[in-house]
Design an enzyme around this catalytic site. Structure first.
Site, PDB file in Angstrom:
ATOM      1  N   SER A 198       0.827  -1.197   0.000  1.00 10.30           N
ATOM      2  CA  SER A 198       0.000   0.000   0.000  1.00 10.30           C
ATOM      3  C   SER A 198       0.866   1.254   0.000  1.00 10.30           C
ATOM      4  CB  SER A 198      -0.981  -0.042   1.167  1.00 10.30           C
ATOM      5  OG  SER A 198      -2.098   0.774   0.891  1.00 10.30           O
ATOM      6  N   ASP A 304      -9.380  -5.353  -5.036  1.00  5.13           N
ATOM      7  CA  ASP A 304      -8.936  -4.318  -4.098  1.00  5.13           C
ATOM      8  C   ASP A 304      -9.755  -3.053  -4.343  1.00  5.13           C
ATOM      9  OD1 ASP A 304      -7.607  -2.450  -2.516  1.00  5.13           O
ATOM     10  OD2 ASP A 304      -5.609  -3.185  -3.054  1.00  5.13           O
ATOM     11  N   HIS A 335      -7.540  -5.896  -0.454  1.00  2.00           N
ATOM     12  CA  HIS A 335      -6.297  -5.203  -0.101  1.00  2.00           C
ATOM     13  C   HIS A 335      -5.501  -6.085   0.874  1.00  2.00           C
ATOM     14  CE1 HIS A 335      -4.111  -1.406  -0.280  1.00  2.00           C
ATOM     15  NE2 HIS A 335      -4.019  -1.364   1.047  1.00  2.00           N
TER      16      HIS A 335
END
Length: 664
Positions: A198, A304, A335
């Site tokens: 991320s 995601d 995610h």
């Protein structure tokens, strides 16, 4: 400087000469038995643990002094004692103190001297015994670093780039945050690989886009490639907050006291209109892909809904256009880190990747398939290239059906119109569930049941010609696989995985840093349809992705929506659907004219109405085999009769994570 040729075996000349001599002395059996990768021969318990503060050359917090970022290091003691230099694996993150890393939200911990005791995740436990140094960098404004978080901008990127420069002898570091005693990096050969999920992976992308020397490879997991596309898509707002909120969220208490001016600039530079500004240009790594010298091993979940798959398609294509060596894993999760959906294969593959890219081991990973793709929970396939050779876009045309809003999808141009009324209370799951029913909020176009499998691979786009009834209107376009399947439940809080209580160990442990992590398993759902790809836009951006304008009610506009990259096989017997609608609840915000209004609240509310011109509406979808494959798969009579009942799917999307990374 000319671009380096990647995927070559890197060894110092003396080492190469010794290897050649040994090859002549060893028997074939002995040579074959020799290890082709790094081995856990160094002590993790006795590893050197230290901290340095690297001078970034910036003064983000405006205190009149150059910002220093904290760098925590765990490295094997034995090579240093023998004068041997080691490569570096780096994770630069804003989360080491505020939010934690990984499935168990691990944070850095320190001893009385301020040296790191627990470095989150398994990287140090596993790789330090194998001869790597593992470095955890606190981004400027976080944990023990000076400066301010600027959400993917110059300060964020320079936080990590300066460390790469220091590892290669080009920047200054100090043994304390405020002192003058210099720290040198004579223990490393400078060869650095960046990794992270991320926001961490986003910084890896950003540093790679600077072209910094010494960065050999990056492994971005669920990472952003352009910050505009984290907050907007073609003018449509994806979240109800901006980077100023995010900066405040992760800044340390010290930074919050100093960084108000930075947050003000973030707010002013990112207007909620969705217009492109210089702030977004600074945070667009795709445009700078031509500078990338490092190889890229990209990992992402195709469901995601935090860092969405658009980031994958545009970054992957830009890297390929510029000749960057690439590898990719695409899962069916949301995610989620691959350590939590394919653990053993991930650790082995990552080990081989770093061995090849940072240590120069010729282990063959460069000759293996480029892509690993999850077809169903825990069922994986590979592709020699991605998208596969023979993939070509086919233009699909929507047509009217026997009922309003329930149309056809094929290769031939159709005529007629369909009208939709934006309902911000409904989402893509509502539209797909009623694909065979006439409903006012969506127009659905569906093929007959396929007579053979049909594979989509890559990014699609949908061109819509619509006449609005209001000065503002948002559009959504969704591709859907209609048919029964067992999928990862990406809408569950675990986003496709369930965390168990049992632990498995990946590397060596100490009393303060365990290598043992909770196991996971796939969290599945039985569904009647699967969302394949999505895209959104503000119709006011019809003339420019960069700037929106008010619409004239009653005037016809044409806009092309970018749909996220994917790789999906629609099985024989299933149907492929295109849905065009307005606000996708939970994934984009409604336009001002319909905000806080819905049929559930006020059935007479004046919500945006859009009339679609079907002759000027189409979808460009990449199929393996192109239009020919689509024609063959849709030839013959349909073998299934659509029903009128609602179809079951996952729960509606809820993108409450305005933080790209969080704990998972």
């Amino acid at each position: 400087m000319p671009k380096r040729t990647r995927f070559t075996t890197w060894r110092p000349l003396a080492t190469a000469a010794t290897a050649a001599l040994m090859a002549t002395l060893l028997t074939p059996a002995a040579a074959q038995a020799a290890p082709r990768g790094s081995q856990p021969v160094h002590s993790y318990e006795n590893a050197i643990r230290e901290a340095v503060w690297v001078d970034t050359g910036l003064d983000g917090d405006g205190d009149g002094k150059a910002d220093r970022v904290a760098v925590d290091i765990v490295r094997p003691r034995e090579p240093a004692a023998r004068g041997r230099k080691v490569p570096v694996i780096m994770d630069a993150s804003p989360y080491y103190s505020c939010c934690g890393r990984g499935n168990e939200s691990q944070k850095k911990t320190y001893d009385a001297n301020g040296d790191v005791v627990q470095m989150p995740l398994f990287y140090d436990n596993y790789f330090v015994p194998r001869g790597y140094a593992v470095v955890g960098v606190d981004l400027a404004g976080t944990n023990r670093s000076d400066g301010c978080v600027d959400v993917g901008g110059r300060s964020d990127v320079q936080s990590a780039k300066a460390v790469v420069d220091w590892l290669n002898g080009r920047a200054k570091a100090y043994t304390t945050r405020t002192g003058t005693t210099r720290a040198e990096a004579g223990w490393t050969n400078g060869r650095t690989g960046m990794i992270g999920k991320s926001w961490d992976g986003t910084i890896a992308n950003g540093v790679a886009a600077t072209g910094v020397e010494g960065l050999e490879t990056v492994v971005p997991i669920s990472a952003i490639s352009s910050w505009y596309d984290y907050y907007f898509q073609q003018g449509a707002p994806l979240y109800d907050s901006g980077p100023d909120w995010l900066s405040h969220y992760v800044n340390s208490p010290d930074a919050r006291a100093k960084c108000g001016p930075v947050q003000q600039k973030l707010a002013e530079g990112a207007p909620r209109t969705g217009d492109w500004t210089p702030l977004w240009t600074e945070r667009d790594y795709v445009e700078a892909a031509r500078k990338v010298k490092a190889s890229v091993f990209l990992v992402h979940g195709m469901q995601d809904l935090n860092v969405r798959m658009k980031h994958v398609g545009q970054w992957w294509d830009a890297l390929g256009k510029n000749g960057v060596d690439r590898k990719i894993w695409l899962s069916r999760t949301g995610h989620v880190d691959p350590f939590d959906f394919r653990r053993a294969a991930w650790v082995e593959t990552l080990h081989r990747w770093f061995d090849h890219e940072l240590m120069g081991h010729d282990n063959g990973i460069d000759r293996e398939p480029m892509a690993d793709i999850e077809r169903a929970p825990d069922q994986w396939s590979t592709s020699r290239t991605w998208p596969p050779s023979g993939t070509r876009a086919a233009t699909l045309r929507p047509g009217q059906g026997a009922q309003d809003g329930v149309g056809t999808l094929g290769l031939h141009r159709r005529h007629g119109t369909e009208t939709i009324t934006d309902d911000p209370a409904l989402s893509e799951t509502d539209w797909a569930a009623s694909i065979d029913k006439p409903t006012p909020e969506k127009a659905g176009f569906v093929t007959g049941a396929l007579t053979r499998d049909l594979r989509l691979s890559g990014s699609s786009e949908v061109t819509v010609t619509a006449t609005p009834s209001t000065p503002t209107a948002h559009l959504s376009a969704v591709l859907v696989d209609i048919g029964p399947a067992t999928i990862r439940d990406y809408a569950d809080p675990g986003e496709g995985v369930t965390t168990l209580t049992d632990r498995t160990c990946w590397g060596a442990s100490t009393a303060g840093d365990s290598a043992c992590f909770k196991e996971t398993k796939a969290k599945t759902a039985d569904v009647d349809y699967t969302i394949v790809s999505r895209g959104w836009a503000d119709l006011g951006n019809h003339a420019s992705d960069a700037k929106g304008t008010p619409l004239t009610p009653g005037k016809r506009y044409t806009i092309t929506l970018d749909l996220a990259a994917t790789d999906h096989v629609v099985p024989k017997g299933h149907r492929l659907a295109l849905i065009v609608a307005g606000t996708d609840k939970g994934l984009i915000d409604p336009p001002p004219s319909s905000r806080l209004r819905s049929s559930r609240e006020d059935p007479h509310a004046d919500r945006p109405e859009l009339t679609l011109d079907l002759a000027r509406t189409s979808a460009r979808v990449p199929f393996v085999g192109g239009a020919t494959a689509f024609a063959r798969a849709t030839a013959g009579k349909a073998s299934a009769t659509p029903g009128a009942s609602l179809l079951d799917g996952v729960r509606e999307p809820r993108t409450t994570h305005r933080v790209p990374g969080g704990a998972r």
